[in-house]
Each structure stands twice: as structure tokens, then as C-alpha cells.
Scaffold this active site. Structure first.
Site, PDB file in Angstrom:
ATOM      1  N   SER A 157       0.913  -1.272  -0.013  1.00  0.00           N
ATOM      2  CA  SER A 157      -0.006  -0.067   0.119  1.00  0.00           C
ATOM      3  C   SER A 157       0.820   1.247   0.081  1.00  0.00           C
ATOM      4  O   SER A 157       0.266   2.459   0.057  1.00  0.00           O
ATOM      5  CB  SER A 157      -1.004  -0.008   1.177  1.00  0.00           C
ATOM      6  N   LYS A 190      -5.833   3.105   9.422  1.00  0.00           N
ATOM      7  CA  LYS A 190      -4.726   4.158   8.826  1.00  0.00           C
ATOM      8  C   LYS A 190      -5.487   5.539   8.944  1.00  0.00           C
ATOM      9  O   LYS A 190      -4.628   6.791   9.330  1.00  0.00           O
ATOM     10  CB  LYS A 190      -4.650   4.066   7.349  1.00  0.00           C
TER      11      LYS A 190
END
Length: 1026
Positions: A907, A950
Site C-alpha cells: 500500500s 490508517k
């Protein structure tokens, strides 16, 4: 009497003269036979012949009585119970009038218990003429209703010609019949007396009958009117069922017929066999034989009576017995009676076999009991009583209180028999005793009462934990389904989240909300499969597995078992794989027959609610993970932490430090500063430690102030003296080590008692322990802090309590240079910010050739992502700014800070590409922008996982804008509002979306000429060298 008679059509049986003669005969029979009403219960041939002579050939209308379950046979008494008041009154009147004759007919439906026949289809048309020998009142034991018991003696077979149901008279049932008899005189007044006024249905019908009578010709009666009276007319007043019947005679037969003689012999043979098996039959046969011998010495001369006797004493089917009654052919009657009697013989043989088996078992048990009692007496006399009998009795008493399944009961019986025969000195005796201890200590058939109150469950969950909406909703759904079904089956739930978010503690709250017992054990580092499945009981020191121990501890079959740290279970040990053993425990299709190695009998775990906790799903085996319902718990944002600290952590720390009566406060700004500069992790465990540390130091400060002011400690005046802080710590630590009891957590009084020190301390007697606790209570009584001593904890005081700040700024970079980008990562601890730094190793004009250096303990996937981002950045820069030749000479070094921490994952692709472009354009990026997303070579931004963690990490790091893949837009919309508050989302489908947001201010000329001077210098050197 009048020559014309009006009556019901169903009453018309014979000419009037024949009827009157029959009535006179019947009246004389009743008078002469009344002395036999109280005769013996056994019929004799002499009495029967005498009665037959007295019985008339034609009968008047008589009462019809329905008989259920089995018909009556001529010559054999039967008692019937009558519950209909009308019939009871009618029979009583009949007996008083010396007219005790009825027609008894068996009902076709044995479940129809009635004393009134409404339709001829309800009964069999063939029945018997029975005499009521006695009738006395009785009472139904079940209903308490008054009834009558009548003893009936059947005389002969009869058949219903017409049935007169107890209904109101209808017009179509009334006819006018003209009877002309020269022997009867005409007299209008005498004819009117013959009309039964009680049978008229309506006034209109009565008027028509009267008019018809007036028109009839008159004659004169020559006989006494009393002789013409029907002796059963009084039955019409009771509205009961009446019948007109005709006699049925047996068909002629040859006494010397070989078939009849053979059938008779076979019946007698069967009677002999039955009499040897059944004493009741023996008595009845003897009585019947005596009655036959009084009339004739040869039973073969009375085959009809023998057939009736065989059917009368047999417990055959209703239809079979009725067929015997309806058989007028003697040969057929004998055949049917023989069939019924053969079945009776089979039943008698079966009953005799069962009786012998039961008697054998009883004798065996009685013999064993007698011998055991003798053995006990011998042992007592010899003084060698080893207490084994008491042990066996103890186990049996335990089992009486349990609901053991059949297979478990069988195992228990086998083991208890072995125990009773072994000597106590034998090693196997101890093995069996331990086994029976465990077997009888399990909660067979015991379940705690389910709690289906959703408001109560919500209140308990909200009291103990803040937030956790997904978990609470799942538990409320679980309760709602159970309420609708009326039962709750077991479930397997797995909580996954960073440390300190309340995974274990929420399990305790769930057990309280569901009113279930709670048991927790950790499988972290477990490498022995016997911890789950138990040991074979042949081993020394063998024990059942943790699951069986949990059932014994909770004493219910439906507890809540929390399996902690399931992601840290050991694999591949020499003692087996515990995770493979958990497959059977956590499979709803298999755990209803879980087999523990020690008990070696199936255990039902289908009602157990299993709750597992883990920090990561990566290390959980896939087959095990598929059996669990995963609920993810994310980290807390600052607002959540403030609420948790104010509502839970601060009051708890204050009470633990003994400051509940002191004026010590910690404001919201201090809590916020504590989280900002000391506790930035996802959970609240570290925050709890810091708050407890602050209050401990505050307690020290309060005591110092009281000592300076020479304040004497005051003994608490409360009714219940509190224990010392030391004892509280001991109690709380011991409570953490042991399994929490649900009843203690639900009942505050019980919990208060449970918080007291345990009186059974190791190495000390009970009396010494009580004295020690009493001494500590007297010496260490709590103190009352004066109101003028106050401690206020402010942000400025945190350094004094918990030391210098660990984090000095919100972000690692307040202002980011070119090439530095804030990325976002997911770890087992939750989300975190992960900066990507890229710099030129040396000026472009000194670089000999372009290259890329990577550091920061990057995994293989991240190395590939960096290589992909490098290639994509070169391609993208050449398209946007063709004259920018940065990547031709740039020697770039890419680094991810905190090099000691391994990092991996796909990611970071967009973050690395943005870092390269920022460096190539020499353009810094807004430091409040955080991003995550996987990048392809063509610039497509792919979906990632852990967006919630996140985003929480980005907010905790002070980010204002979050860039994420467009495919994760639904995940963003599901985030709580307090997490999204103050955050600007950017859902990128292609990298162009990110570039326009971050580098929109870069003009084409600026981008092309940013490194122009460097490349001019490079070209100049190149020419000089040439």
C-alpha cells in the site's frame, strides 16, 4: 277403546292385540323373576333355563345402552359405569318398577364415551338383552362427577329393528294408523287415554292428533284397561334412547360334527395352556366348568356356550369380539373364538416371559445386595473397612442430581462397578477414582438461565466499555435471535484489534449481559495438544483439557469461554499442533460431540459461546479462521480516549490509589496533553498506566502535605471498615489470575464480598489467617483527607508526574522538504504514520549514472513497490515534463524511518511515487496530507485494507487530508463521524487525481527547467571531456 291409534311410526312393531299380550307376559315375568335380581355373579345353566322360560318372545320398547371397548356375551356378567343423569334416573326407576331389562350394543367408535345413542350408525345393530341385577351410585375419581355402576347379566342375542333417539318429535315422525279390531269396544274417552301426550312435539301436532281421534269410529273394550298398559311407557319421560328389537337364535348344528368337536377340543387345549400361565384364567375356567357340569356332564354338548366363554374372558380386539357375538353359525363362532383365544395365549406366554425376566433380575440384585451386606459386616468385624462404600455412595448421590445422557450413564455404571471391586491399594483404584471425580463434577444437563433483555444487555455493555458499536450490535443481535427462537445456540466470535482496545474485557461484559458464566484461558505460546484435548487417563498425573476444566469451573453447559491470544498459538511442536485441536472445538458442526482424551466420551459444546481474541489474522491458520466470525476492533481517536479516560480510567485509578475521598482532579486538558505527548498508541493500556502513575504520585503528595500539617489520621466512621490498599492489591491480583465469576459481577453485594482477601492462605491455618486479616484491618484503616488539601493536575504538571514528553510534535515533520511524504501503514498495534523519504545522494552534475538505493528494513513486497514507483515516476515525469531529465542522472536514496522495525506491504506505492516526483520537481508537499494506496505501472490506484486504522493514525498525527483508493470509498463512508470529523478525503482512481491535488501549482515551464542549471553544467563538462 277407539279403533284408530295415533303413535310414532317407529313404535309400530306388531298388531295391538299381540303387543298387549306380550306386555302382559312381560309384566308377569318381571314379577316372578324379581327374586333373582340379587343372584350370584356366576351364571348357572339351571338359572339360565329358568330365565329363558320366563323371557317373553316379543319385547316392548326398551332402553338402549351403548357399551364401549368390548361387547357383552350371554351368560356372563359385566359391570358398566353410567355418567348420563337421564340414563341413571331411568335405570333407577326401572329397577324400582321391577322392569330391569335393557338392550346393550357396542359402540363402533371406542373413543366415543356416551350413554345416549343418537343414530343407529353409532353402534353395532347386534347386541344382547341384559338384565340390571344391581345398580349403585359411584364417583369419577378424575372429574369428581357423580356416576352409577350397574351390573348387567346378558340373556340372549338381539338385533335392533328400530331406534328411537331422544330428540324432539318432528311432524314427519307422526302418522295416523287405523286399527280395526272387533274384540275391542269403541269408546272415545278410552281412546284418548291411549294417546301419549308427552310424545307430541308441538301444539299444532297435538291438535291434528285430537281431530283425527274425534273422527274415528267408536268401539267398546271388553278387557280390563290395566292389561293394555305398556310397562315401559315411563321411559319416555326421561328422554333416553329406546329401541325395538327382535330375537336372534343360533343356527341348528350337529353335535356330532367332527369339525365342531375338533374346534371344541382345540379351545379346551388352549384353555389348559392358558390356565397354567395365568391364575386368573384358571379360576374363571373352574367356575365355568362347574356351571356346565351342573347342567350336563359333557362340554361337547354346549359348544355355543364355550365359544361365548372363550370370547368373554379374552382381551381381544373390539371388532374380533363383535364378530364372535354376531356369528350365529356355531362352527364359525368356534373358529373366531379360537383365533381370539390363541392371541390371548400368546399374550399370556409373553407376559409370563417378562415376569420371569423381571423376577430373575430382582433375585440377582437381591442376592448381590445380600452378599454385599454380608461382606460389609465381615469387614467391619475384621476392622478392614477402607471407606470404599462411602466413596461409591458419594458418586451415586452426585449422579442423582445430574441428568446424564444414556452413554455417560452406561460408562458411569461400568466404572463404579470396577471401583467397588478393586482394592484401594491398587494403582487402578486411584485412576478410576480420579476419573469418576471428573465425570461427576461436570454440569450434565445444567444450564444457566438465558437473559433476553436487550435494554439490560445494552446498559451493561455501555457501563463497561465506550464505543465498540460493532461488537455491541452483534451481541444484541445474538440476544434478539435467541429471544425469537426461545433458545440460544453457541457461536464462535473472534475479536481482532490492536492491544489495549478492550478485547478481553469486553468478553467479561458479554458474559454479564447474557447472564452466562465466564472462563478465560490463553493459548499464546501453547505447543501441547493435550492442553486442549487432555491426556490419556492411563498416564500418571493425567488431566482433561482446558475445555473440560472450564465446564467444571463454570458448572453450566452454556458458559462463555474466552480463548485469548489465539494468533500466538504454537505450531509444529513435538506434542502436536494445538491449533489443529481447536478445529474440533470451534466447529459448530462437530463440537456437539467433542471428544476429550481423558474422559473419552462425547461432550456437547454446542451451547458454549466461544470468544477468541487476536492482534492479527495473518498467523491464524486458514481452516481455523474460517470457523470464526471475525469482528475487527480499531484503535481509538483522541476524542474516544478522552471519554474513556474521564468515564473509566480516572475513576478507577483514583479508587485504586485510595483518593476517592480526596480532592484530586485531572482536567480534560491534562488528559489531552497526556495523550498527545506521551500515549499516541491505538489502545488505552499505556494511557491507563500513565494515569495510574499520576494518581500514585498524587497520593504521595497528599500524604506528605498531611504529614507537614501534623494531621492525625482519622479512622473512617463508615459502617463497613475498608481494607488496606495492600489487601486490595492482593485481592485484585488474585482475581485477575483466576476466572471471574459471573454471579459476583452481576450482584454488587457478592462482588463486594469477593473483593475481600482470601482466608485460605498457603502455609497458614484458617484461624491464623483470620487473625492476620483482623490485625491488618485494625492497623491499616483508611484515612479521611481534609478538604483544604487539594491537588489539581494540569498539563504543566505532567512533566513532574510522568517525566519529559516522549513526543514533542504532532508529526515527525512540521514542514516537509521535497521528497518527504507522510504515508499510512497498518500494523498489529493498529494504524501508524509511515514517512517515505527520498533524497539525492549527491548533486546531479557529480552523479555518474542513475540508481536507486533503499533502506529501512523493507520487505520484498515494498522493494518491488519502490522499484515499480521509480519506473512509473520516470514515465510520468517524461509525459508531463519532457525536458526534465532528472531521472537520467539522479542517484536516489529512499528510506523509511525507524529502520529497526521491519516493514512490508503493497500500500506504499502511491506514497513512493509521490516522493520521487516531489524530489524530481523539487516541490515540497503539504505536511498535513497523508496517503495510502497500491499503484500499478499504468497509474491505476488499487484497493487496500485497514483504512479505518490508517485514518485514525492520520488524525492522530495531525493530518487534515487523507488520500486513499476510490475502491475504498465505502469503507470511508462507514467510518464513525468522530473519526471523519476534520478530515478531507480524496478518493483516487488514477494517479492523475493525486497529482492534480498535490502539484497543481507546478507550471510546465517550471517543471521543465527545475534542473536546467545542473544539466547545463553536466553538458559543459561533457563537452570539455570530449
Amino acid at each position: 277403546m277407539l279403533g284408530t291409534r295415533v303413535t310414532r311410526a317407529v313404535y309400530t312393531r306388531a298388531p295391538l292385540k299381540l303387543q298387549l299380550r306380550a306386555l302382559g307376559l312381560h309384566r308377569r315375568y318381571v314379577h316372578n323373576g324379581s327374586k333373582n335380581d340379587e343372584g350370584s355373579s356366576t351364571s348357572t345353566t339351571t338359572n339360565k333355563e329358568e330365565n329363558d322360560k320366563k323371557l317373553p318372545d316379543v319385547y316392548p320398547q326398551m332402553l338402549a345402552l351403548p357399551i364401549s371397548r368390548r361387547p357383552l356375551f350371554p351368560g356372563f356378567y359385566k359391570a358398566v359405569v353410567i355418567s348420563e343423569p337421564r340414563v341413571m334416573k331411568a335405570i333407577t326407576d326401572m329397577v324400582e318398577r321391577q322392569q330391569p331389562y335393557i338392550g346393550a350394543f357396542m359402540l363402533k367408535d371406542s373413543n366415543n364415551d356416551t350413554d345416549i345413542i343418537h343414530d343407529i350408525s353409532e353402534v353395532h345393530e347386534l347386541g344382547v338383552l341384559a338384565q340390571v341385577t344391581s345398580a349403585f351410585p359411584s364417583k369419577d375419581e378424575k372429574t369428581g362427577k357423580e356416576t352409577m355402576t350397574a351390573l348387567l347379566y346378558p340373556h340372549k342375542r338381539i338385533k335392533i329393528d328400530q331406534l328411537i333417539p331422544p330428540k324432539d318429535v318432528k311432524i314427519e315422525d307422526i302418522v295416523v294408523e287405523k286399527v280395526v279390531d272387533n274384540e275391542v269396544a269403541s269408546e272415545e274417552t278410552k281412546d284418548e287415554e291411549t294417546v301419549d301426550k308427552t310424545e307430541s312435539a308441538t301444539d299444532k301436532v297435538s291438535e291434528e292428533i285430537t281431530e283425527e281421534i274425534a273422527k274415528a269410529p267408536s268401539t267398546e273394550v271388553t278387557e280390563d284397561p290395566d292389561n293394555y298398559e305398556n310397562p315401559t311407557d315411563f321411559l319416555k319421560d326421561y328422554n333416553v334412547t329406546l329401541v325395538n328389537v327382535s330375537n336372534l337364535e343360533d343356527e341348528p348344528f350337529d353335535i356330532k360334527s367332527p369339525i365342531i368337536n375338533a374346534l371344541t377340543s382345540e379351545i379346551l387345549k388352549v384353555f389348559k395352556e392358558i390356565s397354567q400361565l395365568n391364575s386368573m384364567f384358571r379360576e374363571q375356567i373352574a367356575t365355568f366348568s362347574a356351571s356346565i357340569q351342573s347342567a350336563t356332564t359333557n362340554i361337547f354338548e354346549e359348544p355355543a356356550k364355550l365359544a361365548d366363554f372363550a370370547a368373554a374372558v379374552s382381551a381381544g380386539e373390539e371388532e374380533e369380539l363383535q364378530e364372535v357375538l354376531e356369528s350365529l353359525n356355531i362352527e364359525q363362532r368356534l373358529e373366531k373364538s379360537l383365533l381370539v383365544l390363541k392371541k390371548e395365549l400368546m399374550n399370556a406366554e409373553l407376559q409370563n416371559k417378562i415376569s420371569k425376566d423381571v423376577e430373575t433380575k430382582i433375585q440377582k440384585r437381591q442376592k448381590e445386595y445380600y452378599l454385599m451386606e454380608q461382606l460389609k459386616g465381615i469387614k467391619r468385624e475384621l476392622g478392614i473397612d477402607d471407606g470404599r462404600d462411602k466413596l461409591v455412595d458419594t458418586y451415586k448421590k452426585r449422579v442423582e442430581k445430574l441428568n446424564l445422557p444414556e452413554n455417560v450413564q452406561k460408562t458411569f455404571d461400568e466404572e463404579i462397578t470396577k471401583l467397588a471391586t478393586l482394592e484401594t491399594s491398587m494403582s487402578e483404584f486411584g485412576v478410576i477414582r480420579n476419573y469418576l471425580d471428573w465425570l461427576t463434577s461436570l454440569p450434565w444437563g445444567i444450564n444457566s438461565k438465558e437473559q433476553y433483555s436487550i435494554p439490560r444487555a445494552r446498559k451493561i455493555l455501555d457501563e463497561d466499555h465506550y464505543g465498540m458499536k460493532d461488537v455491541k450490535d452483534r451481541i444484541l443481535e445474538f440476544i434478539a435471535v435467541g429471544k425469537l427462537l426461545g433458545k440460544v445456540d453457541g457461536k464462535i466470535i473472534c475479536f481482532v484489534g490492536p492491544p489495549g482496545v478492550g478485547k478481553t474485557s469486553i468478553g467479561k461484559s458479554i458474559s454479564r449481559a447474557l447472564n452466562r458464566q465466564f472462563f478465560r484461558f490463553s493459548v499464546g505460546g501453547m505447543t501441547d495438544v493435550a492442553e486442549i484435548k487432555g491426556h490419556r487417563r492411563t498416564y500418571i498425573g493425567a488431566l482433561p483439557g482446558r475445555i473440560i476444566q472450564a465446564l467444571k469451573k463454570c458448572q453450566t453447559q452454556n458458559p462463555l469461554i474466552l480463548i485469548d491470544e489465539i494468533d500466538k498459538i504454537g505450531h509444529g511442536g513435538i506434542h502436536g499442533d494445538p491449533s489443529a485441536a481447536l478445529l474440533e472445538v470451534l466447529d459448530p458442526e462437530q463440537n456437539n460431540s467433542f471428544l476429550d482424551n481423558y474422559l473419552d466420551i462425547p461432550i456437547d459444546l454446542s451451547k458454549v459461546l466461544f470468544v477468541c481474541t487476536a492482534n492479527s489474522l495473518d498467523t491464524i491458520p486458514r481452516p481455523l479462521l474460517d470457523r470464526m466470525e471475525v469482528i475487527e476492533l480499531t484503535g481509538y481517536v483522541a476524542e474516544d480516549k478522552i471519554k474513556i479516560a474521564e468515564q473509566y480510567l480516572v475513576p478507577s485509578a483514583k479508587k485504586t490509589a485510595g483518593l476517592q475521598n480526596a480532592t484530586v482532579s485531572m482536567d480534560e486538558e491534562a488528559i489531552n496533553a497526556l495523550m498527545k505527548y506521551y500515549c499516541r498508541e491505538s489502545g488505552v493500556r499505556n494511557l491507563k498506566k500513565h494515569i495510574e502513575k499520576i494518581y500514585r504520585k498524587a497520593a504521595l503528595e497528599v500524604v506528605k502535605k498531611m504529614s507537614i500539617e501534623d494531621t492525625e489520621p482519622l479512622v473512617s466512621t463508615s459502617e463497613e471498615p475498608q481494607l488496606s490498599q495492600t489487601n486490595q492489591n492482593i485481592s485484585s491480583s488474585s482475581a485477575e489470575d483466576s476466572t471471574t465469576d459471573l454471579e459476583d459481577s452481576v450482584n454488587p453485594d457478592t462482588a463486594k464480598e469477593a473483593s475481600k482477601p482470601n482466608n485460605s492462605q498457603e502455609g497458614a491455618s484458617v484461624e491464623e489467617t483470620k487473625k492476620a486479616v483482623k490485625t491488618e484491618e485494625e492497623e491499616d484503616t483508611s484515612m479521611i483527607v481534609p478538604e483544604d488539601i487539594k491537588v489539581e493536575i494540569t498539563p504543566e504538571d505532567l512533566k513532574k508526574y510522568v517525566g519529559p514528553p516522549i513526543y514533542t510534535t504532532d508529526r515527525l515533520y512540521e514542514t516537509t522538504p521535497p521528497g518527504v511524504i507522510m504515508g499510512l501503514a497498518w500494523t498489529n498495534m493498529g494504524g501508524c504514520s509511515l514517512y517515505v523519504e527520498s533524497v539525492l545522494e549527491q548533486p546531479l552534475h557529480n552523479c555518474k549514472h542513475a540508481n536507486l538505493e533503499r533502506t529501512g528494513q523493507l520487505g520484498d513486497v515494498m522493494k518491488e513497490s519502490s522499484r515499480l514507483a521509480y519506473s512509473f515516476s520516470k514515465m510520468y515525469l517524461s509525459k508531463k515534463f519532457p525536458e526534465n531529465r532528472f531521472f537520467e542522472k539522479a542517484a536516489i536514496h529512499l528510506h523509511c524511518p525507524e529502520g529497526a522495525t521491519p516493514k512490508d506491504g503493497p500500500s506504499a506505492g502511491v506514497t513512493m511515487a509521490t516522493s520521487f516526483l516531489s524530489l524530481a520537481l523539487n516541490k515540497p508537499v503539504d505536511p498535513t496530507v497523508a496517503m495510502t494506496g497500491e499503484l500499478t505501472l499504468t497509474g491505476k490506484v488499487l484497493r487496500i485494507g485497514g483504512l479505518r486504522e490508517k485514518v485514525v493514525a492520520a488524525k492522530r498525527s495531525g493530518a487534515k487530508t487523507v488520500i486513499f483508493p476510490k475502491d475504498n470509498l465505502n469503507d470511508w463512508e462507514e467510518l464513525p463521524e468522530n473519526v471523519k470529523e476534520g478530515m478531507e478525503p480524496l478518493a483516487a482512481d488514477w494517479y492523475d487525481d493525486i497529482y492534480k491535488r498535490l502539484f497543481s501549482g507546478v507550471k510546465k515551464s517550471e517543471g521543465n527547467n527545475v534542473w536546467k542549471s545542473e544539466f547545463e553544467l553536466i553538458d559543459k563538462k561533457k563537452k570539455e571531456n570530449d
